[in-house]
Scaffold this motif. Structure first.
Motif, PDB file in Angstrom:
ATOM      1  N   TYR A   8       5.144 -36.917 -19.988  1.00  0.00           N
ATOM      2  CA  TYR A   8       5.027 -35.865 -18.975  1.00  0.00           C
ATOM      3  C   TYR A   8       3.597 -35.781 -18.446  1.00  0.00           C
ATOM      4  O   TYR A   8       3.378 -35.582 -17.239  1.00  0.00           O
ATOM      5  CB  TYR A   8       5.470 -34.528 -19.574  1.00  0.00           C
ATOM      6  CG  TYR A   8       5.364 -33.348 -18.633  1.00  0.00           C
ATOM      7  CD1 TYR A   8       6.150 -33.268 -17.492  1.00  0.00           C
ATOM      8  CD2 TYR A   8       4.484 -32.294 -18.896  1.00  0.00           C
ATOM      9  CE1 TYR A   8       6.060 -32.178 -16.636  1.00  0.00           C
ATOM     10  CE2 TYR A   8       4.396 -31.206 -18.055  1.00  0.00           C
ATOM     11  CZ  TYR A   8       5.183 -31.147 -16.922  1.00  0.00           C
ATOM     12  OH  TYR A   8       5.100 -30.063 -16.074  1.00  0.00           O
ATOM     13  N   LEU A   9       2.620 -35.952 -19.313  1.00  0.00           N
ATOM     14  CA  LEU A   9       1.225 -35.904 -18.892  1.00  0.00           C
ATOM     15  C   LEU A   9       0.921 -37.023 -17.901  1.00  0.00           C
ATOM     16  O   LEU A   9       0.246 -36.795 -16.878  1.00  0.00           O
ATOM     17  CB  LEU A   9       0.297 -36.012 -20.098  1.00  0.00           C
ATOM     18  CG  LEU A   9      -1.214 -35.942 -19.798  1.00  0.00           C
ATOM     19  CD1 LEU A   9      -1.571 -34.608 -19.158  1.00  0.00           C
ATOM     20  CD2 LEU A   9      -2.011 -36.162 -21.081  1.00  0.00           C
TER      21      LEU A   9
ATOM     22  N   THR B  61       5.480 -26.441 -17.194  1.00  0.00           N
ATOM     23  CA  THR B  61       4.677 -26.862 -18.342  1.00  0.00           C
ATOM     24  C   THR B  61       4.685 -25.805 -19.437  1.00  0.00           C
ATOM     25  O   THR B  61       4.849 -26.112 -20.621  1.00  0.00           O
ATOM     26  CB  THR B  61       3.226 -27.143 -17.897  1.00  0.00           C
ATOM     27  OG1 THR B  61       3.239 -28.178 -16.897  1.00  0.00           O
ATOM     28  CG2 THR B  61       2.373 -27.596 -19.074  1.00  0.00           C
TER      29      THR B  61
ATOM     30  N   MET C  22      -2.020 -30.727 -20.482  1.00  0.00           N
ATOM     31  CA  MET C  22      -0.974 -30.667 -19.468  1.00  0.00           C
ATOM     32  C   MET C  22      -1.127 -29.443 -18.573  1.00  0.00           C
ATOM     33  O   MET C  22      -0.963 -29.518 -17.348  1.00  0.00           O
ATOM     34  CB  MET C  22       0.406 -30.624 -20.142  1.00  0.00           C
ATOM     35  CG  MET C  22       0.796 -31.901 -20.857  1.00  0.00           C
ATOM     36  SD  MET C  22       2.347 -31.691 -21.771  1.00  0.00           S
ATOM     37  CE  MET C  22       2.634 -33.369 -22.343  1.00  0.00           C
TER      38      MET C  22
ATOM     39  N   SER D 183      -1.641 -29.278 -14.628  1.00  0.00           N
ATOM     40  CA  SER D 183      -0.632 -28.539 -13.867  1.00  0.00           C
ATOM     41  C   SER D 183      -1.273 -27.523 -12.931  1.00  0.00           C
ATOM     42  O   SER D 183      -0.868 -27.375 -11.772  1.00  0.00           O
ATOM     43  CB  SER D 183       0.329 -27.815 -14.818  1.00  0.00           C
ATOM     44  OG  SER D 183       1.025 -28.730 -15.639  1.00  0.00           O
TER      45      SER D 183
END
Length: 209
Positions: A81-82, A157, A170, A174
């Motif tokens: 996801y990062l 997030t 993250m 974000s």
């Protein structure tokens, strides 16, 4: 750290594919010299009509969705996801500040929405659409709806990745999406505060992407 930088750079060059600019060139104009002066879907719609605007919108979505989907297919684990966030952030930067156009691009909302569609939890898509449509329907301010969109990625997030060991990293990335959106909409924000922002359906509007 190197994979993060690679994703950011690759995302930037994908983002530099300015759909609005190239669509405008087909019609022998620089879209940035008309209307709101930005290379996004709203300005293309106002200047050239529905079909060019649709092509612009789809192009702006794809340049974020395609590289993020590739990352998700190739990667797994806590960092996936990062890396998607870094790639998506690069796309927004490229869309807003394309190097070959004098760093004059769009406002990044369509590509931010594309990051939500491709990197966020699926539930965020219908929720986000409902919130955006409701805000615009109630206020007729597209720019206000766009500023709400800017919070979708930090919200995703916090809700879905708060237990990830990389959560703080993250969250910082974000929030960069949100910060960029607010910087790009600073003139719209001033007009909203003073009650002079153009409403949806008016002859001119602020342009969202």
């Amino acid at each position: 750290m190197i994979p993060n930088i690679i994703c950011l750079v690759v995302g930037y060059f994908c983002g530099c594919i300015s759909s609005g600019y190239f669509v405008g060139k087909i019609y022998h104009i620089d879209i940035r010299d008309t209307g709101s002066g930005n290379a996004g879907t709203t300005n293309v719609l106002r200047t050239l009509g529905k079909l060019p605007a649709l092509i612009t919108f789809v192009g702006d979505l794809l340049k974020a969705i395609v590289p993020i989907v590739v990352i998700r297919c190739l990667m797994d684990g806590n960092a996936e996801y990062l890396l998607c966030l870094y790639c998506g952030l690069g796309v927004v930067l490229g869309h807003n500040f394309p190097f070959y156009l004098g760093f004059r691009g769009g406002k990044g909302i369509a590509v931010t929405a594309a990051v939500v569609m491709s990197a966020a939890h699926p539930i965020m898509i219908p929720i986000g659409i409902v919130i955006f449509v409701a805000v615009v329907a109630l206020t007729r301010y597209v720019s206000l709806g766009s500023l709400f969109v800017a919070w979708y990625i930090p919200a995703n997030t916090i809700v879905f990745h708060r237990d990830n060991p990389l959560f703080v990293h993250m969250l910082v990335v974000s929030l960069a999406f949100t910060a960029l959106a607010y910087v790009q909409h600073r003139q719209n924000i001033v007009r909203l505060i003073h009650g002079t922002e153009n409403k949806l359906g008016a002859k001119k509007d602020g342009g969202i992407v």
